[in-house]
Motif scaffolding. Structure first.
Motif, PDB file in Angstrom:
ATOM      1  N   ARG A  93      30.690  25.798  26.342  1.00  0.00           N
ATOM      2  CA  ARG A  93      31.628  26.199  25.557  1.00  0.00           C
ATOM      3  C   ARG A  93      32.228  27.834  24.995  1.00  0.00           C
ATOM      4  N   LEU A  94      32.290  28.032  26.868  1.00  0.00           N
ATOM      5  CA  LEU A  94      32.279  29.270  26.349  1.00  0.00           C
ATOM      6  C   LEU A  94      33.424  30.186  27.757  1.00  0.00           C
ATOM      7  N   ALA A  95      33.852  31.041  28.328  1.00  0.00           N
ATOM      8  CA  ALA A  95      34.086  31.522  29.223  1.00  0.00           C
ATOM      9  C   ALA A  95      33.911  33.034  28.884  1.00  0.00           C
ATOM     10  N   MET A  96      33.513  33.601  29.991  1.00  0.00           N
ATOM     11  CA  MET A  96      33.519  35.318  30.446  1.00  0.00           C
ATOM     12  C   MET A  96      33.504  35.647  31.753  1.00  0.00           C
ATOM     13  N   ILE A  97      34.137  36.687  32.068  1.00  0.00           N
ATOM     14  CA  ILE A  97      35.555  37.019  32.868  1.00  0.00           C
ATOM     15  C   ILE A  97      34.096  38.920  32.830  1.00  0.00           C
ATOM     16  N   LEU A  98      34.070  38.524  34.274  1.00  0.00           N
ATOM     17  CA  LEU A  98      32.839  40.172  34.461  1.00  0.00           C
ATOM     18  C   LEU A  98      33.918  40.976  35.379  1.00  0.00           C
ATOM     19  N   GLN A  99      33.602  42.134  35.677  1.00  0.00           N
ATOM     20  CA  GLN A  99      34.673  43.362  35.828  1.00  0.00           C
ATOM     21  C   GLN A  99      34.279  43.126  37.334  1.00  0.00           C
ATOM     22  N   GLU A 100      34.479  41.953  37.801  1.00  0.00           N
ATOM     23  CA  GLU A 100      34.253  41.396  39.549  1.00  0.00           C
ATOM     24  C   GLU A 100      34.731  40.011  39.244  1.00  0.00           C
ATOM     25  N   PRO A 101      35.932  39.504  40.232  1.00  0.00           N
ATOM     26  CA  PRO A 101      36.433  38.532  40.140  1.00  0.00           C
ATOM     27  C   PRO A 101      35.606  37.639  40.267  1.00  0.00           C
TER      28      PRO A 101
ATOM     29  N   SER B  62      45.144  40.393  45.731  1.00  0.00           N
ATOM     30  CA  SER B  62      44.690  41.711  45.575  1.00  0.00           C
ATOM     31  C   SER B  62      43.742  41.739  44.765  1.00  0.00           C
ATOM     32  N   GLY B  63      43.683  43.076  44.491  1.00  0.00           N
ATOM     33  CA  GLY B  63      42.922  43.047  43.164  1.00  0.00           C
ATOM     34  C   GLY B  63      43.388  43.136  41.570  1.00  0.00           C
ATOM     35  N   GLY B  64      44.556  42.993  41.446  1.00  0.00           N
ATOM     36  CA  GLY B  64      45.523  43.017  40.666  1.00  0.00           C
ATOM     37  C   GLY B  64      45.413  41.073  41.041  1.00  0.00           C
ATOM     38  N   GLU B  65      45.630  40.597  42.166  1.00  0.00           N
ATOM     39  CA  GLU B  65      46.053  39.005  41.833  1.00  0.00           C
ATOM     40  C   GLU B  65      44.572  38.594  41.510  1.00  0.00           C
ATOM     41  N   ALA B  66      44.038  39.207  41.882  1.00  0.00           N
ATOM     42  CA  ALA B  66      42.340  37.846  42.220  1.00  0.00           C
ATOM     43  C   ALA B  66      42.066  38.183  39.522  1.00  0.00           C
ATOM     44  N   ARG B  67      42.676  39.461  39.848  1.00  0.00           N
ATOM     45  CA  ARG B  67      41.751  39.730  37.993  1.00  0.00           C
ATOM     46  C   ARG B  67      42.317  38.786  37.681  1.00  0.00           C
TER      47      ARG B  67
ATOM     48  N   LEU C 162      41.007  48.965  38.564  1.00  0.00           N
ATOM     49  CA  LEU C 162      42.644  48.742  39.058  1.00  0.00           C
ATOM     50  C   LEU C 162      43.531  50.079  38.506  1.00  0.00           C
ATOM     51  N   ASP C 163      45.318  50.041  39.381  1.00  0.00           N
ATOM     52  CA  ASP C 163      46.203  50.903  39.263  1.00  0.00           C
ATOM     53  C   ASP C 163      46.669  51.008  37.812  1.00  0.00           C
ATOM     54  N   PRO C 164      46.794  52.053  37.607  1.00  0.00           N
ATOM     55  CA  PRO C 164      47.256  52.216  35.647  1.00  0.00           C
ATOM     56  C   PRO C 164      48.450  50.871  35.889  1.00  0.00           C
ATOM     57  N   ILE C 165      49.463  50.732  36.917  1.00  0.00           N
ATOM     58  CA  ILE C 165      50.970  50.146  36.572  1.00  0.00           C
ATOM     59  C   ILE C 165      49.884  48.632  36.226  1.00  0.00           C
ATOM     60  N   ILE C 166      48.456  48.184  37.270  1.00  0.00           N
ATOM     61  CA  ILE C 166      48.563  46.680  37.160  1.00  0.00           C
ATOM     62  C   ILE C 166      48.101  47.039  36.138  1.00  0.00           C
ATOM     63  N   ARG C 167      46.814  47.722  35.834  1.00  0.00           N
ATOM     64  CA  ARG C 167      46.297  47.532  34.710  1.00  0.00           C
ATOM     65  C   ARG C 167      46.919  47.518  33.562  1.00  0.00           C
ATOM     66  N   GLU C 168      48.328  48.081  33.503  1.00  0.00           N
ATOM     67  CA  GLU C 168      48.967  47.880  32.253  1.00  0.00           C
ATOM     68  C   GLU C 168      49.669  46.418  32.256  1.00  0.00           C
ATOM     69  N   ALA C 169      50.165  45.667  33.431  1.00  0.00           N
ATOM     70  CA  ALA C 169      50.764  44.964  32.581  1.00  0.00           C
ATOM     71  C   ALA C 169      49.769  43.620  32.986  1.00  0.00           C
ATOM     72  N   LEU C 170      48.783  43.609  33.380  1.00  0.00           N
ATOM     73  CA  LEU C 170      47.244  42.773  33.294  1.00  0.00           C
ATOM     74  C   LEU C 170      47.244  42.483  31.777  1.00  0.00           C
ATOM     75  N   ILE C 171      46.926  43.885  30.927  1.00  0.00           N
ATOM     76  CA  ILE C 171      46.798  43.717  29.618  1.00  0.00           C
ATOM     77  C   ILE C 171      48.069  43.546  28.616  1.00  0.00           C
ATOM     78  N   GLU C 172      49.220  43.671  29.437  1.00  0.00           N
ATOM     79  CA  GLU C 172      50.199  43.465  28.343  1.00  0.00           C
ATOM     80  C   GLU C 172      50.024  41.275  28.310  1.00  0.00           C
ATOM     81  N   ASP C 173      49.545  41.543  29.530  1.00  0.00           N
ATOM     82  CA  ASP C 173      49.420  39.320  29.666  1.00  0.00           C
ATOM     83  C   ASP C 173      48.333  38.894  28.192  1.00  0.00           C
ATOM     84  N   LEU C 174      47.303  39.910  29.284  1.00  0.00           N
ATOM     85  CA  LEU C 174      45.520  39.460  27.795  1.00  0.00           C
ATOM     86  C   LEU C 174      47.129  39.496  26.963  1.00  0.00           C
ATOM     87  N   GLU C 175      47.036  40.704  26.107  1.00  0.00           N
ATOM     88  CA  GLU C 175      47.584  40.657  24.924  1.00  0.00           C
ATOM     89  C   GLU C 175      48.677  39.881  24.373  1.00  0.00           C
ATOM     90  N   ARG C 176      49.203  38.795  24.904  1.00  0.00           N
ATOM     91  CA  ARG C 176      49.661  38.210  24.673  1.00  0.00           C
ATOM     92  C   ARG C 176      49.409  36.687  24.678  1.00  0.00           C
TER      93      ARG C 176
END
Length: 372
Positions: free
Chosen positions: A83-91, A141-146, A170-184
């Protein structure tokens, strides 16, 4: 009116390893739809608590309840984890296509291919990787795998999302884009989320509540605003970005405020304290204003002091300014402000801050008041 049953309730949970107590949480509740971030330094117990809530670690003592049912007896761990999902440091992606990775959780739940397909595509689109669905996971890539890892988690429509440092490395640009999508997506789905991070900016951005951990304990819980502006001790103040921390002695009271002495100078703070009380004053760097000093400047105005700039350090979009005002002060100024005011090292300036911007912590030590 009935009180809603929390999604999680931990009671007297302890984890002991090698004879050492590494987690000690007397009580913790997480409400439906809440986003709780656990912050603290490495080794604080954040991941241990997350894994305990996920039933990956069995508590040495205490109980964890999920929607009012005790995990391990009233609800079997395997049934609960579905009933849950878990996302770790590695994809931790499978050696197959991105599509198959995102579909894997649905397949394990027995969903037929034609039923799973629109769900998988929707999850891929949500995180901007629909064009990668046929690509092998080993070629991402690392960002795509995340993104694939997070899309896989959301595809199962979990009741709870557990995140353990998902943006690390993750590098800052990829990190920011992923956080923005997750936030949404979190805003859209309102999935109950527990997020482990050591990055306070991530935590502040995503969370409805913060828990600050150290030594396996939760030292303070509250809204981001409460933790930022009313930390209960100096460790938490430093962790959430307070850079001016001063020990002081209260010398007199005013209407709704009090005056304390720091290195022979008086600082006014909002609150109710008695003369002789030992306190710790915390002032956030963004709450301190700087201006050029002139011959007519006095220090009679509330919390206005002359100081000398000791060091200016670049910090991306702003500058960190260290000052000596008879006590140490750190302020942040924008790059534009630094240019327009011509601030420079060695320059005498005026600093000011409001009594309401001073957070006050009781100080039980008997050391002589002064700067730390």
């Amino acid at each position: 009116m009935s009180i809603p049953v929390p999604v999680y309730e931990a009671r007297n949970v302890q984890v002991i390893r090698g004879g050492s107590l590494i987690l000690n949480v007397p009580t913790l509740t997480v409400a439906d739809g809440e986003i709780l971030s656990l912050i603290g330094p490495n080794g604080a117990g954040k991941s241990t608590l997350l894994q305990t809530l996920a039933a990956l670690i069995k508590p040495s003592r205490g109980e964890v309840f999920f929607r009012g049912r005790k995990i391990g007896t009233e609800i079997p761990p395997l049934a609960y984890r579905r009933r849950l999902a878990m996302i770790l440091q590695e994809p931790l992606l499978f050696d197959t296509t991105v599509y198959n990775n995102v579909a894997s959780g649905l397949k394990l739940r027995g969903m037929k291919k034609h039923e799973a397909e629109p769900i998988v595509v929707r999850s891929l689109e949500r995180f901007g990787i629909a064009h990668l669905m046929d690509r092998s996971a080993r070629n991402l890539s690392g960002g795509e795998a995340r993104r694939a890892s997070i899309a896989r988690a959301f595809a199962t429509d979990p009741e709870v999302l557990l995140l353990d440092e998902p943006f690390s490395a993750l590098d800052p640009i990829i990190r920011e884009a992923l956080i923005e999508d997750l936030e949404r997506v979190l805003r859209e789905t309102r999935i109950t989320t527990i997020f482990v991070t050591h990055d306070r900016q991530e935590a502040l951005r995503l969370s409805s509540r913060l828990g600050v951990m150290k030594g396996g304990e939760i030292l303070q819980e509250g809204s981001p605003e409460e933790i930022l502006n009313r930390p209960v001790n100096e460790f938490i103040a430093s962790l959430v970005g307070v850079e001016t921390i001063l020990t002081a002695e209260v010398v007199r009271r005013g209407p709704g405020t009090f005056i304390s002495s720091v290195s022979g100078q008086e600082i006014e703070a909002a609150g109710d304290r008695d003369p002789g009380d030992q306190v710790v004053l915390c002032i956030r760097p963004e709450n301190i204003a700087l201006s050029s000093a002139d011959s007519g400047t006095t220090t009679r105005t509330k919390n206005t002091f002359l100081g000398r700039i000791q060091k200016i350090t670049p910090m991306w979009l702003h500058k960190r300014v260290q000052l000596d005002c008879g006590f140490p002060v750190v302020a942040y100024v924008t790059n534009q402000s630094l240019t327009t005011t011509s601030l420079r090292e060695g320059m005498e300036v005026t600093i000011s801050f409001s009594p309401e911007s001073v957070s006050v912590i009781p100080n039980s030590t008997t050391t002589k008041p002064g700067s730390k």
